[in-house]
Design a protein around this motif. Structure first.
Motif, PDB file in Angstrom:
ATOM      1  N   UNK A 121       0.798  -1.227   0.000  1.00 26.56           N
ATOM      2  CA  UNK A 121       0.000   0.000   0.000  1.00 26.56           C
ATOM      3  C   UNK A 121       0.830   1.276   0.000  1.00 26.56           C
ATOM      4  N   UNK A 122       1.994   1.232   0.649  1.00 24.78           N
ATOM      5  CA  UNK A 122       2.794   2.444   0.801  1.00 24.78           C
ATOM      6  C   UNK A 122       4.128   2.305   0.082  1.00 24.78           C
ATOM      7  N   UNK A 123       4.413   3.158  -0.911  1.00 28.51           N
ATOM      8  CA  UNK A 123       5.673   3.044  -1.663  1.00 28.51           C
ATOM      9  C   UNK A 123       6.897   3.312  -0.800  1.00 28.51           C
ATOM     10  N   UNK A 124       8.006   2.716  -1.195  1.00 24.99           N
ATOM     11  CA  UNK A 124       9.308   3.060  -0.636  1.00 24.99           C
ATOM     12  C   UNK A 124       9.903   4.129  -1.545  1.00 24.99           C
ATOM     13  N   UNK A 125      10.301   5.251  -0.981  1.00 25.45           N
ATOM     14  CA  UNK A 125      10.844   6.345  -1.771  1.00 25.45           C
ATOM     15  C   UNK A 125      12.369   6.340  -1.765  1.00 25.45           C
ATOM     16  N   UNK A 126      12.956   6.291  -0.589  1.00 26.18           N
ATOM     17  CA  UNK A 126      14.416   6.342  -0.482  1.00 26.18           C
ATOM     18  C   UNK A 126      15.015   4.982  -0.834  1.00 26.18           C
ATOM     19  N   UNK A 127      15.836   4.943  -1.878  1.00 27.17           N
ATOM     20  CA  UNK A 127      16.396   3.699  -2.391  1.00 27.17           C
ATOM     21  C   UNK A 127      17.844   3.478  -1.974  1.00 27.17           C
ATOM     22  N   UNK A 128      18.660   4.530  -2.019  1.00 27.75           N
ATOM     23  CA  UNK A 128      20.075   4.398  -1.696  1.00 27.75           C
ATOM     24  C   UNK A 128      20.625   5.729  -1.222  1.00 27.75           C
ATOM     25  N   UNK A 129      21.792   5.675  -0.594  1.00 24.57           N
ATOM     26  CA  UNK A 129      22.455   6.901  -0.169  1.00 24.57           C
ATOM     27  C   UNK A 129      23.968   6.707  -0.233  1.00 24.57           C
ATOM     28  N   UNK A 130      24.668   7.812  -0.321  1.00 29.52           N
ATOM     29  CA  UNK A 130      26.128   7.769  -0.322  1.00 29.52           C
ATOM     30  C   UNK A 130      26.639   9.035   0.353  1.00 29.52           C
ATOM     31  N   UNK A 131      27.778   8.914   0.982  1.00 32.88           N
ATOM     32  CA  UNK A 131      28.400  10.018   1.717  1.00 32.88           C
ATOM     33  C   UNK A 131      29.825  10.221   1.223  1.00 32.88           C
ATOM     34  N   UNK A 132      30.203  11.465   1.042  1.00 37.51           N
ATOM     35  CA  UNK A 132      31.574  11.820   0.682  1.00 37.51           C
ATOM     36  C   UNK A 132      32.075  12.861   1.675  1.00 37.51           C
ATOM     37  N   UNK A 133      33.238  12.600   2.258  1.00 38.23           N
ATOM     38  CA  UNK A 133      33.824  13.506   3.249  1.00 38.23           C
ATOM     39  C   UNK A 133      34.980  14.279   2.610  1.00 38.23           C
ATOM     40  N   UNK A 134      35.048  15.577   2.870  1.00 38.19           N
ATOM     41  CA  UNK A 134      36.084  16.418   2.275  1.00 38.19           C
ATOM     42  C   UNK A 134      36.979  16.967   3.372  1.00 38.19           C
ATOM     43  N   UNK A 178       4.497  -3.035 -10.020  1.00 39.35           N
ATOM     44  CA  UNK A 178       5.173  -1.749 -10.019  1.00 39.35           C
ATOM     45  C   UNK A 178       4.191  -0.598  -9.982  1.00 39.35           C
ATOM     46  N   UNK A 179       4.628   0.487  -9.365  1.00 44.03           N
ATOM     47  CA  UNK A 179       3.826   1.697  -9.275  1.00 44.03           C
ATOM     48  C   UNK A 179       4.701   2.885  -9.626  1.00 44.03           C
ATOM     49  N   UNK A 180       4.315   3.627 -10.649  1.00 39.11           N
ATOM     50  CA  UNK A 180       5.080   4.800 -11.040  1.00 39.11           C
ATOM     51  C   UNK A 180       4.796   5.932 -10.066  1.00 39.11           C
ATOM     52  N   UNK A 181       5.839   6.581  -9.602  1.00 41.49           N
ATOM     53  CA  UNK A 181       5.709   7.672  -8.651  1.00 41.49           C
ATOM     54  C   UNK A 181       5.744   9.010  -9.397  1.00 41.49           C
ATOM     55  N   UNK A 182       4.888   9.915  -9.010  1.00 42.46           N
ATOM     56  CA  UNK A 182       4.797  11.211  -9.696  1.00 42.46           C
ATOM     57  C   UNK A 182       6.003  12.089  -9.362  1.00 42.46           C
ATOM     58  N   UNK A 211      19.170   8.707  -3.231  1.00 39.00           N
ATOM     59  CA  UNK A 211      18.536   8.176  -4.431  1.00 39.00           C
ATOM     60  C   UNK A 211      17.064   7.918  -4.172  1.00 39.00           C
ATOM     61  N   UNK A 212      16.174   8.605  -4.926  1.00 32.01           N
ATOM     62  CA  UNK A 212      14.728   8.505  -4.740  1.00 32.01           C
ATOM     63  C   UNK A 212      14.117   7.718  -5.900  1.00 32.01           C
ATOM     64  N   UNK A 213      13.299   6.725  -5.577  1.00 32.35           N
ATOM     65  CA  UNK A 213      12.691   5.887  -6.604  1.00 32.35           C
ATOM     66  C   UNK A 213      11.747   6.675  -7.507  1.00 32.35           C
ATOM     67  N   UNK A 214      11.747   6.344  -8.777  1.00 34.16           N
ATOM     68  CA  UNK A 214      10.738   6.870  -9.704  1.00 34.16           C
ATOM     69  C   UNK A 214       9.665   5.819  -9.959  1.00 34.16           C
ATOM     70  N   UNK A 215      10.030   4.554  -9.738  1.00 34.84           N
ATOM     71  CA  UNK A 215       9.090   3.433  -9.835  1.00 34.84           C
ATOM     72  C   UNK A 215       9.280   2.569  -8.598  1.00 34.84           C
ATOM     73  N   UNK A 216       8.181   2.209  -7.946  1.00 37.99           N
ATOM     74  CA  UNK A 216       8.237   1.355  -6.765  1.00 37.99           C
ATOM     75  C   UNK A 216       7.861  -0.076  -7.169  1.00 37.99           C
ATOM     76  N   UNK A 217       8.771  -1.018  -6.889  1.00 43.70           N
ATOM     77  CA  UNK A 217       8.559  -2.427  -7.204  1.00 43.70           C
ATOM     78  C   UNK A 217       8.242  -3.186  -5.916  1.00 43.70           C
ATOM     79  N   UNK A 218       7.242  -4.063  -5.973  1.00 42.44           N
ATOM     80  CA  UNK A 218       6.867  -4.795  -4.769  1.00 42.44           C
ATOM     81  C   UNK A 218       6.204  -6.126  -5.138  1.00 42.44           C
ATOM     82  N   UNK A 219       6.139  -7.005  -4.153  1.00 44.41           N
ATOM     83  CA  UNK A 219       5.458  -8.293  -4.289  1.00 44.41           C
ATOM     84  C   UNK A 219       4.298  -8.370  -3.293  1.00 44.41           C
ATOM     85  N   UNK A 220       3.223  -8.994  -3.695  1.00 47.06           N
ATOM     86  CA  UNK A 220       2.103  -9.177  -2.789  1.00 47.06           C
ATOM     87  C   UNK A 220       2.299 -10.392  -1.896  1.00 47.06           C
TER      88      UNK A 220
END
Length: 366
Positions: free
Chosen positions: A127-140, A175-179, A158-167
């Motif tokens: 019922x509820x999409x996952x938006x946040x897919x990945x992250x990365x950090x760079x230190x300077x 799949x559900x396309x995110x606006x 990294x934010x999903x444009x399409x949410x993939x899931x299994x019932x």
């Protein structure tokens, strides 16, 4: 139900472009060395006790990402954003050491009673999409009196444009396309929470922190996603309030699905493709990934798939491709051309911005 997969992506260029650090609350210690800069476009890197340490958060994702181009585009794009804020001639790049693997897994999970730190919405997978897919950090870092001190940070989300899931477990994938409005809204809300959490760490309270948002491409896309917004947050700030939009797009050539590709660029590639296929008809395909920034072509990565086996054929073909690319492909942009067969890479051609001729290398086996 939270299902996390950790994907550790090892890049051959990491020793030059990336760096390692020390413990979570310390950014300098004995045994730390700075790698000499071999190119002004690259950051100096860091090794500790003779070993390269990978980022603690890179490669952690909330779902299996079937499009490997997303991972490559995410990391390369984040470096480009960082270079604008933290010049390569001033700063040393250390792989992210403040968001560790366990923390990244918690943040990428759904918010729940058992995981109050989850940055994805609470609720069921169906019922509820996952938006946040990945992250990365760079230190300077900056070097002073033989030690390294953190002076800035970039975090990519990294934010999903399409949410993939299994019932159901092992069932069909839906799949559900995110606006775009949802992607933008969720990304900014998540970024605000990330900034607040980073500021709780002693070393990160008074440094500039750049947060950049990346729109993931669908799993079946032939190109990776793109960064669409970023914010430079001054030392001490705890909320993100100044977003800057980015106009970055990636397309596949030849293109038949959109009119957004510049017609001159598309014609140039078609002419190159036709000449190559005319001279060497036993090709399986000639395609390209076109990288646009602010509506202008900024780079091409060309893939040529062949059916050649003889070494003399590969050498002749590579030479012909170099001369044809020089004649037909756009000038003043970086271009990489990879020639390969089912058995692997056969040759590689490259031209930097401003160069007229292509560097070529034909792979041989002994």
């Amino acid at each position: 139900m939270k299902k996390l997969n950790v994907l550790f992506v090892a890049l051959l260029s990491a020793l030059v472009l990336a760096a390692c650090g020390s413990n979570d609350d310390s950014s300098s210690s004995s045994g730390t060395q700075v790698i000499s800069q071999t190119n002004s476009n690259y950051y100096q890197g860091v090794i500790k006790n003779g070993h390269y340490l990978t980022s603690k958060s890179r490669g952690v994702s909330v779902q299996q990402n079937d499009n490997q181009l997303n991972l490559k585009g995410f990391e390369n794009g984040l470096l480009s954003i960082s270079k604008d804020q933290f010049p390569t001639d001033t700063y040393i790049l250390q792989e992210g050491q403040y968001i560790d693997t366990s923390t990244a897994e918690d943040w990428l999970g759904r918010k729940s009673k058992n995981n109050p730190d989850g940055l994805n919405p609470a609720g069921s997978d169906t019922k509820e999409p996952l938006y946040l897919q990945q992250m990365d950090e760079q230190d300077f870092m900056e070097q002073s009196h033989g030690s390294l001190k953190i002076k800035g940070m970039t975090v990519g989300l990294g934010i999903n444009s399409v949410y993939y899931y299994r019932k159901e477990a092992y069932g069909a994938v839906y799949q559900k396309k995110l606006s775009d409005s949802d992607i933008e809204k969720q990304g900014k809300e998540i970024a605000d929470k990330v900034l607040q959490r980073l500021r709780q760490k002693k070393d990160l309270k008074n440094i500039p922190i750049v947060i950049a948002l990346y729109k993931q491409a669908p799993n079946d896309s032939l190109v990776g996603g793109n960064f669409y917004s970023y914010s430079v947050n001054k030392a001490g700030s705890t909320s993100v309030d100044n977003w800057k939009s980015l106009d970055i797009k990636n397309y596949v050539l030849p293109d038949s699905s959109t009119s957004e590709v510049n017609s001159n660029d598309e014609d140039a590639f078609e002419n190159f493709k036709n000449q190559v296929q005319k001279f060497f008809p036993n090709l399986s395909g000639v395609t390209a990934q076109a990288h646009y920034v602010d509506g202008s072509l900024r780079g091409l990565h060309v893939n040529i798939t062949t059916q050649f086996y003889g070494q003399s054929e590969i050498i002749s073909f590579t030479q012909y491709v170099a001369s044809t690319a020089k004649k037909y492909l756009p000038n003043n942009i970086p271009i990489d051309i990879q020639v390969s067969s089912s058995e692997g890479i056969q040759s590689f051609l490259s031209r930097k911005t401003g160069s007229k001729n292509f560097y070529t290398h034909v792979f041989t086996s002994y």
